[in-house]
Design an enzyme around this catalytic site. Structure first.
Site, PDB file in Angstrom:
ATOM      1  CB  THR A  71      -0.911  -0.098   1.358  1.00 26.29           C
ATOM      2  OG1 THR A  71      -1.714  -1.217   1.095  1.00 26.29           O
ATOM      3  CG2 THR A  71      -1.618   1.175   1.320  1.00 26.29           C
ATOM      4  CD  GLN A 178      -2.204 -11.163  -4.581  1.00 25.10           C
ATOM      5  OE1 GLN A 178      -1.891 -12.268  -4.185  1.00 25.10           O
ATOM      6  NE2 GLN A 178      -2.858 -10.547  -3.430  1.00 25.10           N
ATOM      7  CB  SER A 198       3.419  -6.782   0.491  1.00 23.54           C
ATOM      8  OG  SER A 198       3.083  -6.788   1.472  1.00 23.54           O
ATOM      9  CB  ALA A 199       7.576  -9.772   3.546  1.00 25.95           C
ATOM     10  CG  HIS A 200       1.388  -9.570   4.108  1.00 19.15           C
ATOM     11  ND1 HIS A 200       0.087  -9.953   4.137  1.00 19.15           N
ATOM     12  CD2 HIS A 200       1.541  -8.427   3.801  1.00 19.15           C
ATOM     13  CE1 HIS A 200      -0.437  -8.942   3.669  1.00 19.15           C
ATOM     14  NE2 HIS A 200       0.165  -7.812   3.005  1.00 19.15           N
ATOM     15  CB  THR A 236      14.078   3.248  13.533  1.00 22.74           C
ATOM     16  OG1 THR A 236      14.764   4.564  14.061  1.00 22.74           O
ATOM     17  CG2 THR A 236      15.166   2.189  13.763  1.00 22.74           C
ATOM     18  CB  CYS A 328     -26.655 -13.436  -2.929  1.00 24.11           C
ATOM     19  SG  CYS A 328     -25.551 -14.780  -3.652  1.00 24.11           S
TER      20      CYS A 328
HETATM   21  N1  PMP Z   1      -1.910  -4.522  -4.084  1.00 22.73           N
HETATM   22  C1  PMP Z   1      -2.434  -5.799  -4.272  1.00 22.73           C
HETATM   23  C2  PMP Z   1      -2.515  -6.477  -5.562  1.00 22.73           C
HETATM   24  C3  PMP Z   1      -2.877  -6.483  -2.935  1.00 22.73           C
HETATM   25  O1  PMP Z   1      -3.099  -7.892  -3.252  1.00 22.73           O
HETATM   26  C4  PMP Z   1      -2.428  -5.889  -2.015  1.00 22.73           C
HETATM   27  C5  PMP Z   1      -2.834  -6.748  -0.514  1.00 22.73           C
HETATM   28  N2  PMP Z   1      -4.012  -7.249  -0.394  1.00 22.73           N
HETATM   29  C6  PMP Z   1      -2.050  -4.737  -1.741  1.00 22.73           C
HETATM   30  C7  PMP Z   1      -1.609  -3.849  -2.874  1.00 22.73           C
HETATM   31  C8  PMP Z   1      -1.703  -4.085  -0.425  1.00 22.73           C
HETATM   32  O2  PMP Z   1      -0.659  -4.907   0.314  1.00 22.73           O
HETATM   33  P1  PMP Z   1      -0.234  -4.538   1.771  1.00 22.73           P
HETATM   34  O3  PMP Z   1      -0.799  -5.656   2.614  1.00 22.73           O
HETATM   35  O4  PMP Z   1       1.471  -4.818   1.726  1.00 22.73           O
HETATM   36  O5  PMP Z   1      -0.460  -3.060   1.978  1.00 22.73           O
END
Ligand code: PMP
Length: 394
Positions: A71, A178, A198-200, A236, A328
């Site tokens: 984000t 993604q 994004s690492a997660h 930091t 729905c």
């Molecule tokens: N772009 C896409 C295509 C995503 O799937 C996501 C996460 N849902 C984000 C941006 C945002 O990522 P983050 O959780 O690292 O802020």
């Protein structure tokens, strides 16, 4: 029993990543900006993490900057480019992530930019001919088009867009949240100005990501103070996040082929199991059905509406975590902007199943059985209601 099938939302941290992070939670606690031994140790870890990421993506180390996630990276890329180049026109699509669409909407509302939405076909694919026409008509453009869609899994040909961007002298930002660690690409070979990670999303920790800024660009920082990240992002550093991010990406690259083969097997198996169901009316969104045009880990399905509630929460009650794209109409909640951009008859329940290397065929079989039993019960309830209404009426 708990089954987690919402890996496009986030993934479990890989145990090897946890191992790599641990020393930075215990013995290596120095501030990387400190000049003493404790600081130096940590500074070196950040430098080597940057090197790992740059090496895997074919970037230079001075093109990778650590941030809090995709984000922030998307915000930084878009606002940075718009301000640095006085961009007055942006081309994007209706199925981008909100981190892109809402950022652009702020600039549009302020009267700084105009937005053109590139045409999408019925499957959510970008119309490259229309993109070219938009580029011809609009000089000094910023293009923001994602690589892999987080809801329907569609893969966009970013190499082709990079060629068009170069031809028409446009700046190209792509949201690769993604696809980083899943699809191969080499930044030395394709023309991209900004991309994000994004690492997660690939078994790293939450709150850690990076932005790639092609070295020909100099954009203003979004967060100011401290001069960290070569002045590009103050504050930091999130050391455990950065170390975890690099480790997670390294692991993803190391096992990419094996993992992708596993995910494709899961996807094919799941789709053919759903095809075999007698529920009827089950369809797939976007290119979800394809293993070439869509990510192997995402299957977005449109189910017939249940009369007794929604499928996503019924699956949740059975211990199955998936995510809902749109409800729905009888459930009365707002739907996903991605689905409404491509789907003309939204009176279905949209469910996104997203897999990771930790999912198994057995788990998917359990999910399919759960779906069958939910629909069987719903139809029994529906029939009971019908009989009752009929009795009352007669
Ligand atoms: N772009 C896409 C295509 C995503 O799937 C996501 C996460 N849902 C984000 C941006 C945002 O990522 P983050 O959780 O690292 O802020």
């Amino acid at each position: 029993m708990e089954i987690y099938c919402d890996n496009a939302a986030t993934t479990a941290v890989d145990p090897e990543v946890v191992k790599a992070i641990l020393p930075y939670l215990t013995s290596n606690y120095g501030n990387p900006s400190s000049s003493h031994w404790a600081g130096r140790k940590v500074k070196e870890a950040i430098a080597s993490s940057r090197q790992t990421i740059a090496g895997l993506l074919g970037a230079d180390t001075n093109e990778i900057f650590f941030v809090s996630g995709a984000t922030e990276a998307n915000n930084l890329a878009l606002s940075g480019a718009i301000n640095a180049y006085e961009i007055s026109h942006v081309i994007t699509s209706k199925i981008e992530h909100k981190a892109v669409l809402q950022t652009l909407a702020v600039y549009e509302k302020a009267g700084d930019i105009e937005i053109s939405f590139v045409k999408l076909d019925d499957f959510g694919n970008v119309d490259l001919k229309h993109l070219e026409n938009l580029l011809k008509a609009n000089p000094q453009t910023l293009i923001s088009l994602m690589h892999g869609n987080n809801e329907i899994g569609n893969i966009t040909d970013i190499a082709a867009i990079g060629v068009l961007a170069k031809q028409y002298n446009a700046i190209f930002h792509t949201d690769t949240t993604q696809t980083i660690g899943k699809l191969p690409f080499n930044l030395k070979e394709i023309n991209i100005d900004f991309l994000v990670g994004s690492a997660h999303k690939f078994h790293g920790p939450k709150g850690a990501g990076f932005i790639y800024i092609n070295k020909k660009h100099k954009i203003k920082p979004y967060i100011i103070g401290g001069g960290q990240e070569n002045g590009q992002r103050g504050g930091t550093e999130n050391v455990i996040g950065i170390v975890g991010l690099a480790k997670a990406l390294e692991l993803s690259y190391r096992s990419k082929e094996v993992v992708q083969t596993h995910l494709a097997k899961l996807k094919k198996h799941f789709i053919s199991s759903l095809d075999d169901l007698t529920i009827g009316g089950i369809t797939f969104n976007g290119e979800s059905r394809s293993v070439h045009k869509s990510l192997n880990n995402i299957v977005s399905v449109a189910f017939p509406c249940l009369s007794s509630g929604n499928l996503v929460s019924k699956l949740d009650n059975l211990g199955i975590a998936v995510s809902g794209g749109s409800a729905c109409s009888n459930l009365g909640s707002g739907g996903s902007h991605v689905i409404s951009a491509i789907y003309k008859n939204p009176d279905k329940e949209i469910v996104r199943f997203s897999f990771s290397k930790f999912n198994t065929i057995e788990e998917l079989d359990f999910i399919v059985k759960a779906i069958i039993s939910i629909y069987q019960k719903d139809r029994i309830e529906e029939a009971k209601d019908y009989v009752q209404t009929f009795n009352l009426a007669s």
